[in-house]
Scaffold this active site. Structure first.
Site, mmCIF file in Angstrom:
data_model
loop_
_atom_site.group_PDB
_atom_site.id
_atom_site.type_symbol
_atom_site.label_atom_id
_atom_site.label_comp_id
_atom_site.label_asym_id
_atom_site.label_seq_id
_atom_site.Cartn_x
_atom_site.Cartn_y
_atom_site.Cartn_z
ATOM 1 N N LYS A 95 54.686 16.493 -21.826
ATOM 2 C CA LYS A 95 54.739 15.174 -22.462
ATOM 3 C C LYS A 95 54.966 15.426 -23.949
ATOM 4 O O LYS A 95 54.110 15.978 -24.638
ATOM 5 C CB LYS A 95 53.439 14.391 -22.251
ATOM 6 C CG LYS A 95 53.479 13.022 -22.916
ATOM 7 C CD LYS A 95 52.120 12.351 -22.943
ATOM 8 C CE LYS A 95 52.186 11.112 -23.836
ATOM 9 N NZ LYS A 95 50.845 10.517 -24.057
ATOM 10 N N GLY A 184 48.883 1.817 -25.833
ATOM 11 C CA GLY A 184 48.647 0.437 -26.212
ATOM 12 C C GLY A 184 48.137 -0.471 -25.112
ATOM 13 O O GLY A 184 47.803 -1.623 -25.367
ATOM 14 N N ASN A 205 44.633 6.101 -21.372
ATOM 15 C CA ASN A 205 43.546 6.998 -21.751
ATOM 16 C C ASN A 205 42.394 6.202 -22.348
ATOM 17 O O ASN A 205 41.366 5.990 -21.716
ATOM 18 C CB ASN A 205 44.034 8.070 -22.719
ATOM 19 C CG ASN A 205 43.027 9.198 -22.925
ATOM 20 O OD1 ASN A 205 43.376 10.271 -23.367
ATOM 21 N ND2 ASN A 205 41.756 9.009 -22.591
#
Length: 256
Positions: A95, A184, A205
């Site tokens: 990532k 977000g 997360n």
């Protein structure tokens, strides 16, 4: 869902930072049903053997690891971190994060494209954390990325989609590219919203790790993502500006 030729049942990816304890993390991962967790090499291996118990926990959970380059602020730094992560985790997945703004944690899209191009040439399978800018997305695809991860809002903000129109345009522009909304998302309703737009998955997360009951919240997100995907596949009706009869007028009694 297929990501770089890997077939997956879950459309929820879960981050592993900020949990109160390893036990709570394990409970949240299990409740989420996720098959992929993201891990920061820099955070967990900052000190000698500091991350050994963490790696053991991840192995016991039986999930696939998606290492990330969190905290990197240049293409060079991200590339070096990715190379280290490949050695530690024995996976080509990465990532890719290249942060450009300290306050919003907005990606440095120039460094992101540069790093993505170099890593793709080196055999990495890159998951780039990006904005919803269409031209940047085109360049990331040209760089070799086969998955894109546009943000909904700044990392950790829990605001939900700041620009739903932009996300819809993003989905419409790349109908055949796996798209994962990353950053977000704060509520299960936010996750359901982007899944209803047709996005393939959501990465979370903070919304889970910082909840009062992370495992319960992880379960809620799991259900919301499944519901949002089902709604998208069911082809929902389009919104209208005026009312419309749901019961036909023909055959109803009326008075002259």
């Amino acid at each position: 869902m297929k990501l770089y030729d890997v077939e997956l049942n879950s459309r929820l990816l879960l981050g592993t930072a900020q949990y109160p304890s390893p036990a709570v993390l394990a409970e949240a991962v299990q409740a989420s049903g996720t098959e992929i967790v993201t891990v920061s090499l820099r955070r967990e291996s900052g000190r000698e053997k500091a991350g050994q118990s963490f790696w053991q926990l991840i192995r016991e959970l039986g999930v696939r690891v998606l290492p990330n380059t969190a905290g990197c602020h240049s293409a060079k730094e991200a590339i070096t971190t990715a190379e280290m992560a490949r050695e530690v985790f024995d996976t080509p997945w990465i990532k890719l994060e290249v942060i450009g703004d300290h306050d919003t944690l907005q990606p440095d899209v120039f460094g992101l494209v540069e790093a993505a191009k170099a890593l793709s040439r080196d055999g990495f399978e890159v998951f780039p954390y990006t904005t919803d800018d269409l031209s940047v997305a085109d360049r990331l695809l040209d760089a070799g990325c086969k998955v894109l991860m546009p943000w909904a809002a700044p990392i950790g903000s829990a605001r939900g989609p700041s620009d739903p129109y932009g996300l819809r345009m993003f989905r419409a522009r790349f109908p055949d590219v796996p798209l994962i909304v990353d950053a977000g998302i704060g509520l299960p309703s936010h996750a359901a919203q982007v899944m209803e737009m047709g996005f393939d998955a959501v990465l979370l997360n903070t919304a889970v790790a910082k909840a009062g009951d992370p495992a319960l919240m992880a379960s809620a997100f799991r259900q919301a993502i499944e519901a949002g995907r089902a709604a998208f596949e069911a082809a929902p009706v389009e919104a209208r500006d005026i009312g419309s009869f749901s019961t036909p007028m023909f055959g109803r009694a009326f008075q002259l």
